[in-house]
Write an enzyme that holds these catalytic residues in place. Structure first.
Site, PDB file in Angstrom:
ATOM      1  N   LEU A  19      -7.679  -1.501   0.359  1.00 45.16           N
ATOM      2  CA  LEU A  19      -6.854  -1.777  -0.827  1.00 45.16           C
ATOM      3  C   LEU A  19      -5.828  -0.678  -1.067  1.00 45.16           C
ATOM      4  CD1 LEU A  19      -9.646  -3.113  -3.211  1.00 45.16           C
ATOM      5  CD2 LEU A  19      -8.024  -4.464  -1.889  1.00 45.16           C
ATOM      6  N   HIS A  20      -5.140  -0.284   0.008  1.00 46.83           N
ATOM      7  CA  HIS A  20      -4.098   0.739  -0.057  1.00 46.83           C
ATOM      8  C   HIS A  20      -2.753   0.148   0.379  1.00 46.83           C
ATOM      9  CE1 HIS A  20      -7.397   4.033   0.630  1.00 46.83           C
ATOM     10  NE2 HIS A  20      -7.354   3.615  -0.633  1.00 46.83           N
ATOM     11  N   SER A  21      -2.409  -1.004  -0.132  1.00 46.92           N
ATOM     12  CA  SER A  21      -1.247  -1.735   0.370  1.00 46.92           C
ATOM     13  C   SER A  21       0.075  -1.035   0.068  1.00 46.92           C
ATOM     14  CB  SER A  21      -1.224  -3.141  -0.220  1.00 46.92           C
ATOM     15  OG  SER A  21      -2.321  -3.894   0.243  1.00 46.92           O
TER      16      SER A  21
END
Length: 504
Positions: A440-442
């Site tokens: 979840l590090h977009s």
């Protein structure tokens, strides 16, 4: 600089900082946040950050073609800084260099260092010239001396890691305690941006509205004049001299596509076409993640639970070429996963050593059409599979090391780890595909670049190409995901874009 009415869409990691700074500069600023006001903020639990929480927006996703997934992003004041694992690492100087190559000199490490210093109050290195000591976000590194973390760091160094006691110091990547947005004065407390910048927002009379869904940006010609909203089912309009999108790397490109900006095949056909920018929603990069389960010896476990205050306590940032073709990150948890997710310190179960693929080769996309909103494109390039396989082997080496023997009771190591590379390749790929997740590090879904770069959506100041009065200030601008987490990056982006606006 003339005073303007500025609407900031999104009250998260980037939106709150840019609103606070622009308000302090004298602008009339309104923040529109879809979620509720900030919740009470425990030190480390991530229970609010899961799908279907009251504090998140949930999306259908796809890890690779045919592999469905669901993700959650923060939907509350503070955004994901209010619900994540409180890791607060700066990007490495090498990450900035890669961005500056596409976006320009405004995004070198040296150019961004004042913003990095301005946002923080570092509680461990306050006198270091690369750190700030009076910013709104406290940074601490508790946990390096607890037994499990100490063993992990020793094992990493024995395996070849450089000791990195200050992961925000800009030195060589290595193993060290994780910086966190946690205040350690008295009872440890999470500090989201809503908490950190709250006083500044109030002093600058920034208006913050929660429960406001922004449907699209409205234009006169190609000039943004405000945003169309929905509040409790009632449509509305908020006028602005400038609109700043800070909804994050998933929601910002979706809002652009609904507003008529993007490739004709991707954008909302009911919206008047504004700008053909094919990079909107494309170029998504994020860290693929694999977890290795392990159980500590009983004595070590009780000591860890008494002192850990975050989801992860330490990390080994592994440079590309050391163990794999890609950079890797080994994230170490000193508490059981069940404790981290639920916040219940009595919960049992295994711990996990997380392996992150630092810079995946394949790129995904975000969209508004039928099908998953987020497609990561993981494992569509064989080099990613090989790099993850090598990362798991390195993690297994650490867990089996003499340095961790006194604290690790057992670990779930796949059999292929001990096979020769070629004979174990098919088993390894099956195992990886069964267990893959996302960190979840977009980033990158509306990236910066020159106007004649067909994949660039905005310039180095976040101004959307082909429009006036519309700007982006969040991780969608960043051309490629950094080799470390993105929470501090989001805050820095808000600070840096505000700084660049002041220079215009």
């Amino acid at each position: 600089m003339s005073t303007r009415r500025i609407v900031v869409v999104g009250g998260g990691g980037s939106g709150i900082p840019i609103a606070a700074r622009l308000g302090a500069a004298g602008h009339d600023v309104i923040v529109l946040e879809a979620g509720p006001a900030a919740p009470a903020e425990p030190a480390w639990t991530v229970r609010g950050g899961v799908p279907d929480s009251l504090l998140t927006r949930t999306y259908d996703a796809e890890l690779w073609p045919g592999r469905p997934w669901r993700i959650a992003r923060g939907r509350t004041l503070g955004g994901s800084t209010a619900v994540n694992g409180v890791s607060f690492q700066r990007p490495h100087p090498d990450d900035f260099a890669a961005w500056a190559a596409l976006a320009g000199p405004e995004w070198t490490y040296t150019a961004c260092l004042p913003a990095l210093r301005r946002l923080e109050a570092d509680q461990d290195f306050p006198d270091d010239p690369v750190h700030g000591d009076s910013g709104p976000m406290p940074v601490s590194r508790d946990g390096a001396d607890e037994p499990l973390t100490r063993a992990f760091l020793a094992a990493s160094v024995a395996a070849g890691a450089t000791a990195e006691p200050d992961k925000n110091g800009g030195g060589p990547s290595g193993a060290g305690p994780l910086p966190r947005n946690v205040s350690t004065g008295g009872e440890p407390q999470r500090w989201s941006v809503a908490r950190g910048y709250g006083r500044m927002l109030r002093a600058a009379s920034v208006e913050v509205r929660t429960g406001v869904e922004v449907r699209r940006v409205r234009f006169r010609g190609r000039t943004a004049i405000g945003v169309e909203t929905v509040v409790d089912g009632t449509p509305g309009f908020v006028a602005a001299d400038e609109v700043i999108l800070a909804g994050g790397a998933v929601e910002t490109p979706r809002l652009l596509l609904r507003s008529g900006i993007g490739d004709a095949s991707d954008r909302d056909p009911t919206a008047p076409p504004i700008a053909d920018r094919r990079g909107v929603g494309r170029n998504l990069s994020d860290h693929a993640a694999i977890d290795l389960a392990w159980r500590p010896r009983p004595g070590a476990a009780s000591a860890s639970a008494a002192s850990a205050t975050a989801a992860w306590t330490a990390a080994w940032n592994v440079p590309a070429g050391f163990a794999a073709s890609s950079a890797l990150e080994l994230l170490f948890a000193a508490l059981p996963t069940a404790v981290i997710v639920t916040g219940d310190r009595a919960a049992g179960g295994p711990h996990e050593l997380r392996v992150l693929l630092g810079q995946p080769i394949a790129r995904g996309r975000v969209g508004i059409g039928p099908g998953p909103a987020v497609c990561y494109g993981y494992l569509t390039d064989g080099r990613d599979i090989r790099a993850l396989r090598d990362g798991v082997r390195l993690a297994a080496q650490v867990l089996r090391s003499p340095e961790m023997a006194e604290v690790v009771a057992d670990a779930t190591i796949p059999a292929w780890v001990d096979a020769a590379a070629d004979p174990g390749a098919e088993d390894a790929e099956r195992w990886l595909r069964d267990r893959l997740a996302t960190a979840l590090h977009s980033c990158g879904t509306a990236r910066m670049g020159a106007a004649d770069d067909p994949d660039a959506v905005a310039d180095a100041h976040g101004r959307v190409h082909g429009t006036t009065g519309l700007r982006i200030a969040d991780a969608s601008l960043v051309p490629v995901v950094p080799t470390r987490g993105t929470a501090l990056l989001a805050v820095m982006l808000g600070e840096r874009i505000a700084e660049l606006i002041a220079q215009e």
